[in-house]
Design an enzyme around this catalytic site. Structure first.
Site, PDB file in Angstrom:
ATOM      1  N   ASN A 161      -3.468   9.631  17.845  1.00 35.14           N
ATOM      2  CA  ASN A 161      -2.368   8.864  16.805  1.00 35.14           C
ATOM      3  C   ASN A 161      -2.320   7.346  17.473  1.00 35.14           C
ATOM      4  O   ASN A 161      -2.331   7.350  18.702  1.00 35.14           O
ATOM      5  CB  ASN A 161      -1.056   9.690  16.734  1.00 35.14           C
ATOM      6  N   MET A 165       1.982   9.058   7.757  1.00 34.81           N
ATOM      7  CA  MET A 165       3.282   9.034   8.024  1.00 34.81           C
ATOM      8  C   MET A 165       3.847  10.517   7.708  1.00 34.81           C
ATOM      9  O   MET A 165       5.094  10.600   7.355  1.00 34.81           O
ATOM     10  CB  MET A 165       4.048   8.072   6.896  1.00 34.81           C
ATOM     11  N   HIS A 182       0.948   4.755  17.690  1.00 36.29           N
ATOM     12  CA  HIS A 182       2.173   4.406  17.432  1.00 36.29           C
ATOM     13  C   HIS A 182       2.372   3.189  17.744  1.00 36.29           C
ATOM     14  O   HIS A 182       2.374   2.648  18.937  1.00 36.29           O
ATOM     15  CB  HIS A 182       2.998   5.486  18.140  1.00 36.29           C
ATOM     16  N   ILE A 207       4.520  14.444   9.377  1.00 34.32           N
ATOM     17  CA  ILE A 207       4.276  15.122  10.951  1.00 34.32           C
ATOM     18  C   ILE A 207       3.504  16.427  10.472  1.00 34.32           C
ATOM     19  O   ILE A 207       3.891  16.981   9.679  1.00 34.32           O
ATOM     20  CB  ILE A 207       5.619  15.249  11.448  1.00 34.32           C
ATOM     21  N   LEU A 208       2.549  16.643  11.328  1.00 31.33           N
ATOM     22  CA  LEU A 208       1.883  17.917  11.024  1.00 31.33           C
ATOM     23  C   LEU A 208       2.262  19.166  11.899  1.00 31.33           C
ATOM     24  O   LEU A 208       2.673  18.854  13.055  1.00 31.33           O
ATOM     25  CB  LEU A 208       0.226  17.573  11.470  1.00 31.33           C
ATOM     26  N   GLY A 228      -3.380   0.631   5.425  1.00 27.66           N
ATOM     27  CA  GLY A 228      -4.979   0.726   5.954  1.00 27.66           C
ATOM     28  C   GLY A 228      -5.541  -0.022   7.041  1.00 27.66           C
ATOM     29  O   GLY A 228      -6.819  -0.274   7.277  1.00 27.66           O
ATOM     30  N   THR A 229      -4.805  -1.028   7.495  1.00 31.74           N
ATOM     31  CA  THR A 229      -5.211  -2.077   8.241  1.00 31.74           C
ATOM     32  C   THR A 229      -5.954  -1.354   9.597  1.00 31.74           C
ATOM     33  O   THR A 229      -6.991  -1.786  10.373  1.00 31.74           O
ATOM     34  CB  THR A 229      -4.455  -3.241   8.891  1.00 31.74           C
ATOM     35  N   ASN A 230      -5.460  -0.340  10.106  1.00 29.37           N
ATOM     36  CA  ASN A 230      -5.934   0.261  11.255  1.00 29.37           C
ATOM     37  C   ASN A 230      -7.211   0.995  11.040  1.00 29.37           C
ATOM     38  O   ASN A 230      -8.305   1.024  11.685  1.00 29.37           O
ATOM     39  CB  ASN A 230      -5.149   1.413  11.866  1.00 29.37           C
TER      40      ASN A 230
END
Ligand code: GAR
Length: 208
Positions: free
Chosen positions: A108, A91, A110, A93-94, A12-14
């Site tokens: 997102n 991580m 990437h 894919i929806l 969770g750094t982002n």
């Protein structure tokens, strides 16, 4: 004020960059109102809790397939009245039941310069391993809208770093996070929340 829901799976750094940006006023017009994790016990959940942000865990492993998992995520997003969904190291894919219901409302990050090193199987450290294996001299990160195809939605922002001779995947990952991801993700979120992103012929542009 837009409700921002952040989806996470790991450190969770982002997410932290988003929390810090909200606090310092870099994010205008939006507020992180819920963090949803695909895994229990990850550090991203602790970061949210420390900052008083409500959390939910919807474990991927408890669902037999992507469709049933995505339906659970869709229900949660609707309950949380999401205006913007941010995949910050998420991580999974929806399925299109989510991407269609939230078209141009899911962002997102990437860790490569799309269309390089992206798509199925390219996530986390694997992306940087592949970039080093190929021998590229520049890499970076891409902030984009999420659509039905992995890493193929409209690009909002991209930033670059140089790849150095003795880089390891971990060192390159850290340089890209620090110099690109942690800056551009909050910037894109702020632009979205102020309605400053427009879509023309499937491409994203920043309004003047
Ligand atoms: C980040 O580098 C992000 O770009 C990447 O995983 C890392 C998560 O770190 N995401 C993907 O690869 C998605 N395809 P974080 O949990 O510390 O934010």
């Amino acid at each position: 004020m837009k409700n921002i829901i952040v989806l996470v799976s790991g450190g969770g750094t982002n997410l932290q960059a988003l929390i810090d940006a909200e606090r310092s006023g870099i994010i205008q017009g939006g507020k992180i109102t819920c963090v949803i994790s695909s895994k229990a016990g990850v550090y991203a959940l602790e970061r949210a809790e420390k900052n008083g942000i409500p959390t939910r865990v919807i474990p991927r492993k408890e669902y037999p397939d992507s469709k049933s998992y995505s339906t659970a995520i869709l229900d949660a997003l609707n309950e949380e009245k999401a205006d913007l969904v941010v995949l910050a190291g998420f991580m999974t894919i929806l399925d299109e039941c989510v991407t269609k219901a939230y078209a141009y409302k899911i962002i997102n990050v990437h860790p490569a310069l799309i269309p390089s090193f992206c798509g199925d199987g390219f996530y986390g450290l694997k992306v940087h391993e592949k970039a080093l294996e190929y021998g590229v001299k520049v890499s970076g990160a891409t902030i984009h809208f999420v659509n039905e195809k992995a890493d193929a939605g409209a690009i909002i922002l991209q930033g670059t770093v140089n790849v150095l001779r003795n880089d390891t995947p971990e060192v390159l990952q850290r340089r890209i996070m620090k110099n690109v991801e942690w800056k551009l993700l909050p910037e894109a979120v702020s632009l979205f929340c102020q309605d400053k992103i427009e879509i023309i012929d499937g491409k994203a542009y920043i309004k003047d």
